[in-house]
Enzyme design. Structure first.
Site, PDB file in Angstrom:
ATOM      1  N   GLU A   1      19.007   3.410 -37.884  1.00  0.00           N
ATOM      2  CA  GLU A   1      17.778   3.183 -38.660  1.00  0.00           C
ATOM      3  C   GLU A   1      17.941   2.022 -39.634  1.00  0.00           C
ATOM      4  O   GLU A   1      18.949   1.940 -40.340  1.00  0.00           O
ATOM      5  CB  GLU A   1      17.431   4.468 -39.398  1.00  0.00           C
ATOM      6  CG  GLU A   1      15.976   4.837 -39.314  1.00  0.00           C
ATOM      7  CD  GLU A   1      15.498   5.124 -37.903  1.00  0.00           C
ATOM      8  OE1 GLU A   1      14.885   4.206 -37.298  1.00  0.00           O
ATOM      9  OE2 GLU A   1      15.705   6.223 -37.401  1.00  0.00           O
TER      10      GLU A   1
ATOM     11  N   ASP B   1      17.804  -2.711 -37.075  1.00  0.00           N
ATOM     12  CA  ASP B   1      17.288  -3.728 -36.139  1.00  0.00           C
ATOM     13  C   ASP B   1      17.070  -5.080 -36.809  1.00  0.00           C
ATOM     14  O   ASP B   1      17.497  -6.110 -36.289  1.00  0.00           O
ATOM     15  CB  ASP B   1      16.038  -3.240 -35.369  1.00  0.00           C
ATOM     16  CG  ASP B   1      14.819  -2.899 -36.197  1.00  0.00           C
ATOM     17  OD1 ASP B   1      14.902  -2.875 -37.455  1.00  0.00           O
ATOM     18  OD2 ASP B   1      13.754  -2.645 -35.584  1.00  0.00           O
TER      19      ASP B   1
ATOM     20  N   GLY C   1       0.369   7.293 -37.643  1.00  0.00           N
ATOM     21  CA  GLY C   1       0.893   7.556 -38.990  1.00  0.00           C
ATOM     22  C   GLY C   1       2.014   8.576 -39.041  1.00  0.00           C
ATOM     23  O   GLY C   1       2.385   9.035 -40.109  1.00  0.00           O
TER      24      GLY C   1
ATOM     25  N   GLY D   1       5.029   7.918 -37.551  1.00  0.00           N
ATOM     26  CA  GLY D   1       6.301   7.237 -37.346  1.00  0.00           C
ATOM     27  C   GLY D   1       6.788   7.321 -35.913  1.00  0.00           C
ATOM     28  O   GLY D   1       7.982   7.193 -35.646  1.00  0.00           O
ATOM     29  N   LEU D   2       5.877   7.540 -34.956  1.00  0.00           N
ATOM     30  CA  LEU D   2       6.270   7.596 -33.546  1.00  0.00           C
ATOM     31  C   LEU D   2       5.836   6.330 -32.813  1.00  0.00           C
ATOM     32  O   LEU D   2       5.765   6.303 -31.592  1.00  0.00           O
ATOM     33  CB  LEU D   2       5.695   8.851 -32.876  1.00  0.00           C
ATOM     34  CG  LEU D   2       6.186  10.185 -33.465  1.00  0.00           C
ATOM     35  CD1 LEU D   2       5.528  11.371 -32.760  1.00  0.00           C
ATOM     36  CD2 LEU D   2       7.710  10.307 -33.364  1.00  0.00           C
TER      37      LEU D   2
ATOM     38  N   SER E   1       2.895   4.499 -32.786  1.00  0.00           N
ATOM     39  CA  SER E   1       1.595   4.375 -32.119  1.00  0.00           C
ATOM     40  C   SER E   1       1.184   2.900 -32.058  1.00  0.00           C
ATOM     41  O   SER E   1       0.518   2.486 -31.103  1.00  0.00           O
ATOM     42  CB  SER E   1       0.547   5.191 -32.862  1.00  0.00           C
ATOM     43  OG  SER E   1       0.434   4.753 -34.200  1.00  0.00           O
ATOM     44  N   SER E   2       1.611   2.096 -33.027  1.00  0.00           N
ATOM     45  CA  SER E   2       1.207   0.684 -32.998  1.00  0.00           C
ATOM     46  C   SER E   2       1.916  -0.066 -31.876  1.00  0.00           C
ATOM     47  O   SER E   2       1.283  -0.837 -31.144  1.00  0.00           O
ATOM     48  CB  SER E   2       1.435   0.012 -34.352  1.00  0.00           C
ATOM     49  OG  SER E   2       2.760   0.187 -34.773  1.00  0.00           O
TER      50      SER E   2
ATOM     51  N   ASP F   1      10.966  -0.871 -31.968  1.00  0.00           N
ATOM     52  CA  ASP F   1       9.892  -0.034 -31.426  1.00  0.00           C
ATOM     53  C   ASP F   1       9.347  -0.604 -30.122  1.00  0.00           C
ATOM     54  O   ASP F   1       9.185   0.103 -29.122  1.00  0.00           O
ATOM     55  CB  ASP F   1       8.744   0.089 -32.446  1.00  0.00           C
ATOM     56  CG  ASP F   1       9.225   0.626 -33.784  1.00  0.00           C
ATOM     57  OD1 ASP F   1      10.318   1.217 -33.832  1.00  0.00           O
ATOM     58  OD2 ASP F   1       8.511   0.438 -34.789  1.00  0.00           O
TER      59      ASP F   1
ATOM     60  N   TYR G   1       9.467  -0.531 -47.296  1.00  0.00           N
ATOM     61  CA  TYR G   1      10.132  -1.083 -46.107  1.00  0.00           C
ATOM     62  C   TYR G   1      10.470  -2.557 -46.348  1.00  0.00           C
ATOM     63  O   TYR G   1      11.592  -3.004 -46.122  1.00  0.00           O
ATOM     64  CB  TYR G   1       9.208  -0.939 -44.886  1.00  0.00           C
ATOM     65  CG  TYR G   1       9.822  -1.419 -43.586  1.00  0.00           C
ATOM     66  CD1 TYR G   1      10.451  -0.522 -42.725  1.00  0.00           C
ATOM     67  CD2 TYR G   1       9.789  -2.766 -43.212  1.00  0.00           C
ATOM     68  CE1 TYR G   1      11.023  -0.948 -41.537  1.00  0.00           C
ATOM     69  CE2 TYR G   1      10.362  -3.204 -42.036  1.00  0.00           C
ATOM     70  CZ  TYR G   1      10.963  -2.291 -41.196  1.00  0.00           C
ATOM     71  OH  TYR G   1      11.535  -2.727 -40.026  1.00  0.00           O
TER      72      TYR G   1
END
Ligand code: GLA
Length: 393
Positions: free
Chosen positions: A44, A47, A133, A135-136, A138-139, A183, A235
């Protein structure tokens, strides 16, 4: 009690995209493209430090039904929002002009055009089972499904290896979120039954078998449902702090600090907070390598302590967890999980726990009970297996 992460009774996601297309445009789509969400098994905030990550694609998908558009413009409808969004090249060429969820679509058009490709106008309809929203990613799922659709519809000459960078550019430079390459890589390059071991500097990939069934294990994903608390600003602040530390240490990125040299590197930094940030990134890269070594040796259960150590590092050194995710991790471990950690950028989002298959329900219940005791909103839970990346259906 916990509830399912994906709403029940909504029908199949591909059927919803097709029905939305027909209803909105009055014709049949030329095709449908599906891209998954992802979880990160470990690695985490490594990247954007040119380090290592080990995510896998989820069985939850975003589906885009699409067809060429009549006039070289783009019209997008999403089940998130009944109003379609329409834009032309002038808006696509100016980052920020299209906003909200449609910015992820305009961003892809922009990134393709900026790469010199002749993007066809299109009509698109989007449906998704990847919760927004949580954190999986979706974007990244929207970006990748739209990218696949536009590449196919336009017959564009764009090898898949280039897709993650283009989708990332859409997010970085059009939407304005300074995220790394993880991602989009997971969503595009994921392979069923495998975790994706990615070197974020070279973009070299190795598919690592992650056969949970054979090991009698499951990955339980818990949506903490924690409200987002300044996640974007925090972030960006973590990223800046890592970049400053790398500059002070005279390396291109924190990936270049070997684990063996960590103490010497920390001694050269003059504030305690930066030392903690650097310690997280350097030890996390090592945990990814150690996890990969165990998985290559078929020792799936043994990765548990590395997952838990990753969580402690995010909580104490990188300081990106919140009470809801810490509670979920503690409750899962107490209920017998082999390891558990927050996954994704932090400040909410999901936790994953490695559990024996027949313990998944007990662990999910234990987390829900701990939430009820603390007065948190009920968590969402789902057991997952690594799924495949973006495809034309
Ligand atoms: C978000 C970003 C990724 C990565 C993770 C943290 O998911 O989109 O690029 O930085 O956070 O590991």
């Amino acid at each position: 009690m916990s509830t399912a992460i994906v709403g029940e009774g909504r029908g199949d996601v591909a059927d919803r995209a097709t029905a939305g297309f027909r209803q909105r445009y009055g014709t049949e789509p030329a095709g449908r493209w599906a891209a998954p969400g992802r979880v990160n098994l470990i690695g985490e905030h490594t990247d954007y430090n040119d380090g290592f990550v080990l995510p896998f694609a989820l069985p939850l998908r975003t589906v885009v039904a699409a067809a060429p558009g009549p006039d070289g413009r783009w019209t997008v409808w999403s089940e998130l929002d009944d109003e379609p969004v329409e834009f032309g090249a002038e808006a696509a060429d100016e980052p920020g002009r299209v906003d909200g969820w449609a910015a992820y679509v305009a961003g892809v058009v922009w990134a393709l055009r900026a790469a010199g490709l002749d993007v066809p106008g299109a009509r698109l309809a989007i449906a998704s089972d990847v919760p927004v929203g949580s954190g999986l990613s979706s974007s990244a799922a929207i970006e990748s499904a739209v990218l696949a659709a536009l590449v196919d519809l336009g017959g564009l000459d764009l090898p898949t290896e280039r897709w993650p960078r283009l989708a990332q550019r859409a997010e970085n430079d059009y939407v304005g979120a300074p995220t790394g390459i993880m991602d989009q890589s997971a969503v595009i390059r994921g392979v069923q039954g495998h975790a994706l071991f990615l070197d974020c500097r070279t973009e070299e990939v190795e598919q690592i078998p992650f056969d949970l069934d054979a090991a009698g294990l499951a990955v339980l994903v818990v949506d903490s449902r924690a409200p987002h608390r300044h996640a974007d600003g925090e972030y960006a602040a973590r990223r800046r702090s890592c970049e400053r530390a790398a500059a002070t240490l005279g390396v291109a990125a924190l990936r270049d600090v070997p684990t063996a040299d960590l103490d010497a590197a920390l001694a050269r930094l003059d504030d305690e907070e930066t030392r903690r940030r650097v310690r997280h990134v350097v030890t996390e890269d090592q945990r990814v390598l150690d996890t990969v070594a165990l998985l290559r040796a078929g020792r799936v259960r043994d990765i548990g302590p590395l997952l838990t150590a990753s969580h402690a590092s995010m909580r104490d050194d990188f300081e990106i967890t919140v009470p809801e995710v810490d509670t979920a991790v503690e409750a899962a471990l107490t209920a017998g999980a082999h390891g558990a950690r927050m996954t994704g950028g932090g400040f909410g989002g999901c936790v994953l726990a490695l559990v024996d298959v027949d313990a998944a329900d007990t662990v999910a219940r234990a987390v829900a009970d701990a939430y009820a005791e603390r007065g948190f909103a009920a968590p969402g839970t789902l057991t997952v297996q690594p799924a495949g990346g973006v495809t034309r259906m």
